[in-house]
Write a protein that holds these residues in place. Structure first.
Motif, short mmCIF file in Angstrom:
data_model
loop_
_atom_site.label_atom_id
_atom_site.label_comp_id
_atom_site.label_asym_id
_atom_site.label_seq_id
_atom_site.Cartn_x
_atom_site.Cartn_y
_atom_site.Cartn_z
N ALA B 553 0.19 -14.41 66.53
CA ALA B 553 -0.01 -14.18 65.25
C ALA B 553 -0.29 -12.59 65.14
CB ALA B 553 -1.28 -15.00 64.77
N LEU B 554 -1.14 -12.23 65.93
CA LEU B 554 -1.32 -10.67 65.90
C LEU B 554 -0.19 -9.73 65.81
CD1 LEU B 554 -4.34 -9.57 65.84
CD2 LEU B 554 -4.21 -9.31 68.25
N VAL B 555 0.70 -10.38 66.83
CA VAL B 555 1.90 -9.46 66.98
C VAL B 555 2.73 -9.55 65.66
CG1 VAL B 555 4.22 -9.03 68.36
CG2 VAL B 555 1.90 -9.59 69.48
N ALA B 556 2.66 -10.64 65.04
CA ALA B 556 3.76 -11.05 64.25
C ALA B 556 3.08 -10.61 62.76
CB ALA B 556 4.05 -12.45 64.13
N ALA B 557 1.64 -10.36 62.64
CA ALA B 557 1.19 -10.00 61.33
C ALA B 557 1.40 -8.32 61.19
CB ALA B 557 -0.47 -10.20 61.72
N VAL B 558 1.64 -7.55 62.21
CA VAL B 558 1.86 -6.08 61.93
C VAL B 558 3.31 -5.86 61.74
CG1 VAL B 558 1.23 -4.00 62.76
CG2 VAL B 558 -0.52 -6.04 63.30
N PRO B 559 3.65 -5.42 60.74
CA PRO B 559 5.13 -4.96 60.53
C PRO B 559 5.37 -3.76 61.45
CG PRO B 559 4.04 -4.23 58.69
CD PRO B 559 2.86 -4.94 59.49
N ASP B 560 6.59 -3.90 62.25
CA ASP B 560 6.99 -2.69 62.83
C ASP B 560 8.48 -2.38 62.33
OD1 ASP B 560 8.79 -4.27 64.20
OD2 ASP B 560 7.61 -4.67 65.89
N MET B 561 9.02 -1.44 62.91
CA MET B 561 10.13 -1.11 62.41
C MET B 561 11.44 -1.91 62.84
SD MET B 561 9.23 1.88 61.18
CE MET B 561 10.53 3.21 60.68
#
Ligand SMILES: Nc1ncnc2c1ncn2[C@@H]1O[C@H](COP(=O)(O)OP(=O)(O)OP(=O)(O)O)[C@@H](O)[C@H]1O
Ligand code: SF4
Ligand SMILES: [Mg+2]
Lengths: 249, 641, 297
Positions: B553-561
């Motif tokens: 969830a932590l990885v998916a909650a933060v938008p990246d490029m």
């Protein structure tokens, strides 16, 4: 839907020029992302638009007419960075939202409108009587959004609205911003220092550096083929995108 | 209201409250009961000392001083309160003027206030006493107006503090007028400190009034207040000291009562109700250094830091709070380990505990805590200090506040070499310059002579890293070293850390809330939740191979490029766990889409797989249904709270 | 300074009624009053009077006492040294006591250490700080002068006569100052840079004296300056308790005698003294704190 136009806007604090002849258009129904480092003048530009910073030159026009910064009718609304300081701790969230509504509605109408707005930002309308201290940062930021929408704005300015939030809540607020913008067809100036966030919400992007706009265009295009050196530098600095080379200057 | 009751909890507050009420009651009843006794003239018994008839003796007309002192309460209190009202009203007008008027006239008013405040009250009071003439009314105005600038400044500071908050800006943007903002947003939010300070002013006014009357500039014969009695008393202090002491004591008691009452209220309101926090029990002394040395090193030689079952405990009002609840990990030579997690998950405390910087009243326990094979749990010795001072270096979050503003940069770096490596001043400074150069600070010679405020944020953070390189560190612990910096500067600092790691074979523990930063810099990532490690995995696996629902969830909650623009971001519903109230079972259960009854009852252990990855979850790696998450998004936070 | 001078000029003109009539008493013949007014130039337009006033002030002419007929400048210069002595000595005593006590208390009561010590210290310093100097004076007079008879309670003829006035002036400010220093010390000890100093594993003494103390003092100085300024004015009351032959006792008797020329001059002197103290504090602040403007260029 309305178009917001900054025309050669200059803002000075004492001898420092925070915003230096900025011209920028927020087209109707679009989201323009404004990026740049801290101190580049992003927030000052926003505050000038809503009459919180004195302008030394230029005009800010909404559908061709100057933005009213006096009186009750405020078609331009703003959401602030820090949800912990942007709500009056002594007012219930319902009161805070109601205060921003146009005058003249009856009590019942106001109550109904507050409920509608809270519902809109995915908060339980039954909690209108709650004070901000009982809410989490993400919930407060939703209240702040609801308050901005209460003024029935044509354009909303969002100033770093996720940077004070914990990573786990950021996503929810960004989702909400996208959803509201689409449903209500708002025009929006979305300020952030985080390119990945801007990429996610904005259709257009403008890059600000030392008080000037150095590059502007559709998000996909600017991010794929940046023209200005500073934009390239910003892109290279986004964590997770770059092989470890680069030397500091 | 509950907070006001806190006033009564301290003995001082209780006494002050009782005294204040006592004084006020006396002010009302004394003149009704004892006016006749106080005015009875007895020329046969003048200037007598204390006796059974006259407890405090008599004055030069034979009047009873004790009764006169009691009766004088009303006038003294009345005058003091009137003066306070004048001070408060004038102060409010002055203090809010700057807010209501525009920028320019506002600045003029505050300049005026600032000048007036610099002048001591008694001087202002004398000044006004001259203008208004000698006498009670004159003195009321004199003391009231003399108090006005001070009160005005207080109001102004408070108003400015509230006025700069965003909710005032938000109200202005919403079109709310200035006057309305003042009454609806500003004044209610400053009313508590104002009331408190008005009480304190009343006490001061009382004392000041006594002062003026004592000088003969206040109340005139035949009326009398305490100051007047004091003045008459002191002229005969050798004949009857009680004549001065009685009114003196009265002034003192009443003045103190008001003052202390105000202070206690201020304290109670400011700090909330703190009912004395019980201290933690003493820990049995850590094993002696020698014993530990005997305990064989069954570790690989290349382990720099070895931590087992690390716990950090603080005393809390309802029993001990444990924000770090048993953490085990090791860092090898040259390895970069990242620690990620939400705010409050215990990342910083882990870093501080490892470097022995958790201050009182916190307590650190561990079954093993070794740096380069040396037990850090042993009591603070010179050798340990030297080891920590030279082999472990710390980088903190805020480079703006982490240097001493009154000392030169070079000196702050050189200190380390002087204390731990026994270098003399010159050699130490040379090393400092060299280190500044090594962290790519241009003109290091010149920079070393500058003060921290002359450095930019990024430069300071590099200098901080350079300070850690004064010795020969084996481990750098960096707690959010780039959070306070701009993206472009952040990249420079991260690059620098990577370069140093490569060149000097130093291990790095990098703490961050930003998964992308940690993923870029580190070899291995520890994910913390509620004071425990929930997953330990190679940084490269973070994006795709994470097995713990929280990590994913932590990885998916933060938008990246690379985030898909058509999908909503993942959302972690609910709030982080409060360390004072950790649930049974898996701490993440309330927010976890995979949670089952077992999760809520039993704590999942941190298990190591064949590849050396660790995870603590009963359903590690099971697929998560996206639909469930979206539905929960509505009202999600309400449920959890 | 200009504000001060103008304010004291206005002071006399704001007094209701006729100052000359007030000074000479209601029985004085009208002709005498008129002559006196003429002599003082009180019948001129107010701006002309103001101009003359500034001119006189510039040349050191403070006018003549309407009561004693002595030049005011003479009265002031006679009385000033005693007041200065008193204020300076008290100032030194206050600082000499407050700094070590405040620092020590700060170290002892940091981070919830020594809660009892803290309570005792805070309570006693609050109480001592509130009690006005003239009451402390009265108390001291009673204990050491009247009961014990150890020390003289009036005048300034012998060194021992200094003890009580200086003490009564110094105790309050010392208490407040030490409280401020303690609070600042405790705050500074929580600061990030102190954590940095600890991370460098410097000995405790170095952390306290080299890293914490200068910052605590800088922070204390701003508030401390106001308190030191108030000591200047504190002499007014204390002098009256101890019949100290300084400006303080003179100003009071002059007010009572309606001798406004003298009052005006003394107000200016006191005001100037306060200004000087504040300036000195600013300078000290600039020297201690490298961030201030003065050091930069
Ligand atoms: N001195 C202290 N006394 C009591 N509780 C404390 C103390 N210091 C920290 N805590 C508590 O310990 C918990 C963990 O704090 P910590 O600073 O380690 O979190 P963190 O993961 O670093 O968070 P952040 O991302 O905000 O820096 C928090 O709940 C905090 O309130
Ligand atoms: S143990 Fe259960 S509740 Fe905890 S993370 Fe795993 S699935 Fe979720
Ligand atoms: Mg932290």
């Amino acid at each position: 839907m309305s178009t917001l136009v900054f025309d050669d806007v200059t803002v000075q604090y004492g001898h420092t020029t925070a915003v230096d002849g900025v011209s920028l258009t927020v087209p109707a129904g679009q989201v323009v992302g404004l990026v740049g480092e801290s101190g580049s003048g992003k927030s000052t530009l926003a505050r000038a638009a809503v009459g919180l910073a004195p302008m030394q030159g230029g005009r800010i026009l909404l559908d061709g007419a100057p933005v009213p910064t006096r009186g009750r009718n405020r078609p331009l609304q703003m959401v602030f960075q820090d949800p912990y300081s942007s709500l009056d701790p002594r007012m219930s969230i319902g009161e805070s939202v109601a205060e921003a509504m146009p005058r003249g509605a009856s009590r019942a109408e106001r109550r109904a409108e507050v409920e509608r707005l809270l519902e809109l930002v995915h908060l339980d309308p039954a909690r209108a009587g709650v004070r901000p201290s009982e809410m989490s940062g993400g919930q407060r930021q939703r209240v702040a959004l609801a308050r901005a929408l209460a003024g029935r704005p044509a354009v909303v300015i969002a100033d770093e609205i996720t940077s004070a939030l914990d990573v786990s809540i950021q996503g929810a607020v960004l989702n909400l911003v996208r959803e509201l913008q689409r449903e209500l067809g708002l025009s929006m100036l979305f300020i952030s220092h985080n390119l990945a966030v801007v990429r996610y919400v904005a259709t257009h992007v403008a890059v600000m550096h030392h008080g000037r706009i150095v590059e502007e265009g559709p998000t996909a295009q600017v991010l794929a083929t940046p023209d200005h050196d500073y934009t390239r530098e910003l892109l290279a600095a986004v964590p997770g995108t770059k092989p470890q080379t680069g030397t500091p200057r | 209201m509950r907070r006001w009751k806190g006033v009564l909890r301290t003995p001082l507050g209780l006494a002050a409250t009782a005294l204040t009420i006592g004084v006020l009651v006396l002010a009302v009843v004394a003149p009704i009961l004892w006016t006749d006794e106080a005015n009875a003239v007895d020329t046969s018994d003048i200037l007598a000392g204390p006796s059974a008839d006259h407890w405090a003796g008599t004055d030069n007309l034979g009047r009873d001083i004790f009764y006169r002192t009691l009766v004088a309460t009303r006038l003294s209190v009345e005058l003091a309160l009137s003066a306070t009202i004048i001070a408060v009203v004038a102060g409010l007008v002055l203090g809010t003027a700057a807010f209501l008027l525009g920028r320019r006239s506002g600045r003029l008013v505050s300049a005026g206030i600032n000048i007036a405040v610099a002048f001591p009250g008694i001087l202002l009071a004398l000044f006004f006493a001259v203008i208004f003439g000698v006498g009670a009314t004159g003195a009321v105005f004199a003391i009231g107006l003399a108090g006005a600038p001070g009160f005005g400044r207080l109001v102004q500071t408070l108003v400015a503090g509230i006025g700069s908050r965003d909710f005032v800006a938000a109200a202005r943007v919403a079109g709310v007028g200035r006057v309305r903002i003042l009454f609806r947003h500003v004044l209610p939010n400053i009313s508590e400190p104002l009331v408190v300070n008005a009480t304190i002013s009343a006490g001061s006014a009382l004392l000041a009034f006594a002062g003026l009357s004592f000088l003969g500039l206040g109340v005139q014969q035949p009326r009398y207040d305490w100051g007047r009695l004091l003045m008459d008393g002191i002229s005969s202090i050798y004949v009857n000291p009680a004549a001065a002491l009685a009114p003196g004591t009265a002034v003192l008691v009443a003045g103190l009562a008001f003052n202390l009452f105000g202070e206690s209220v201020a304290k109670a309101l400011g700090v909330g109700v703190v009912g004395g926090i019980p201290a933690l029990p003493r820990v049995p002394a850590a094993p002696e250094a020698e014993e530990v040395a005997a305990e064989v090193h069954h570790q690989h030689d290349d382990v720099v830091l070895d931590v087992r079952d690390l716990e950090v405990t603080f005393p809390g009002p309802r029993g001990p709070i444990r924000p770090v609840r048993g953490i085990t990990f090791a860092v090898r030579r040259g390895e970069a380990v990242g620690i990620v997690g939400e705010s409050g998950s215990g990342k910083s405390l882990t870093a501080l505990a490892v470097s022995r910087l958790v201050g009182d009243p916190g307590r650190v326990d561990a079954s093993r805590l070794e740096l380069l094979g040396t037990d850090l749990r042993a009591s603070d010795s010179r050798a340990q200090r030297r080891l920590l001072g030279t082999s472990l270096s710390m980088v903190f979050q805020d480079p703006m506040t982490s240097f001493n503003p009154t000392l030169r940069m070079g000196g702050q770096l050189a200190e380390v070499a002087r204390h731990h490596q026994g270098m003399d001043k010159k050699a130490a400074l040379e090393r400092a310059v060299d280190r500044l150069r090594s962290v790519r600070i241009t003109e290091p010679q010149h920079r070393a002579h500058q003060y921290p405020h002359e450095f930019s944020g990024g430069m300071r953070q590099r200098a901080m890293i350079g300070m850690g390189l004064m010795g020969s560190p084996a481990l750098i612990v960096a707690d959010e070293p780039t959070t306070a910096l701009d993206v472009t500067v952040q990249q420079q600092v991260l690059d620098l850390l990577a370069a140093i790691r490569e060149a000097e074979d130093v291990a790095l523990v990098l703490i961050s809330h930003d998964v992308t930063v940690v993923g870029e810099v580190c070899d291995r990532v520890l994910v913390m939740y509620a004071g425990k490690i929930v997953e330990d995995l190679p940084a490269g696996d973070l994006a795709t191979e994470a097995r713990h629902p929280y990590t994913r969830a932590l990885v998916a909650a933060v938008p990246d490029m690379d985030t898909d623009l058509d999908e909503p971001l993942a959302v972690i519903p609910g709030r982080p766990v409060d360390p004072a109230d950790v649930p049974l079972g898996c701490a993440y259960a309330a927010r976890c889409p995979l949670a089952t009854d077992r999760c809520r009852a039993e704590q999942p252990p941190l298990e190591t797989d064949a590849a050396g990855r660790r995870v603590a979850c009963w359903h590690a790696g099971e697929p998560i249904d996206v639909e469930i998450r979206d539905r929960e998004d509505v009202y999600e936070e309400v449920e959890a709270s | 300074m200009w504000v001060l001078v103008t304010a004291s000029f206005l002071m006399i003109h704001l007094i209701p009624g006729d100052p000359v009539r007030a000074a000479l008493g209601p029985t004085a013949p009208a002709a005498l009053v008129a002559a006196k007014r003429e002599e003082m130039g009180l019948d001129d337009p107010i701006l002309v009077q103001y101009w003359h006033y500034l001119q006189d002030l510039f040349t050191g002419d403070l006018g003549t006492s309407i009561v004693s007929q002595l030049p005011v400048s003479e009265i002031v210069s006679q009385r000033l040294p005693a007041t200065l002595q008193l204020a300076l000595l008290a100032f030194l005593v206050a600082v000499a006591v407050a700094v070590p006590v405040g620092v020590l208390m700060g170290v002892l009561t940091r981070r919830g250490h020594g809660r009892r010590t803290e309570l005792a210290f805070t309570t006693s310093s609050v109480v001592l700080g509130i009690v006005p100097d003239f009451l402390i004076g009265v108390g001291l007079v009673y204990v050491f002068g009247v009961s014990l008879g150890w020390l003289p309670v009036a005048g300034n003829d012998t060194p021992s006569a200094y003890v009580l006035p200086v003490l009564s002036l110094a105790i309050g400010p010392a208490a407040i100052l030490s409280r401020i220093i303690r609070v600042e010390m405790v705050t500074v000890l929580e600061a990030d840079f102190v954590r940095t100093a600890r991370a460098k594993r410097l000995p405790a003494r170095t952390v306290y004296l080299k890293h914490a103390l200068p910052n605590a003092l800088t922070a204390s100085l701003t508030l401390g300056g106001l308190i030191l300024g108030s000591m200047v004015a504190g002499t007014i009351l204390v002098e009256n308790v101890f019949a100290w032959p300084g400006l303080g006792s003179t100003i009071v008797s002059s007010i009572l005698n309606k001798d406004y020329q003298v009052v005006q001059a003394i107000v200016i002197v006191y005001g100037a003294a306060v200004l000087i103290v504040n300036t000195l504090v600013d300078v000290a602040l600039a020297l201690l704190d490298p961030r201030s403007m003065i050091r930069e260029d």
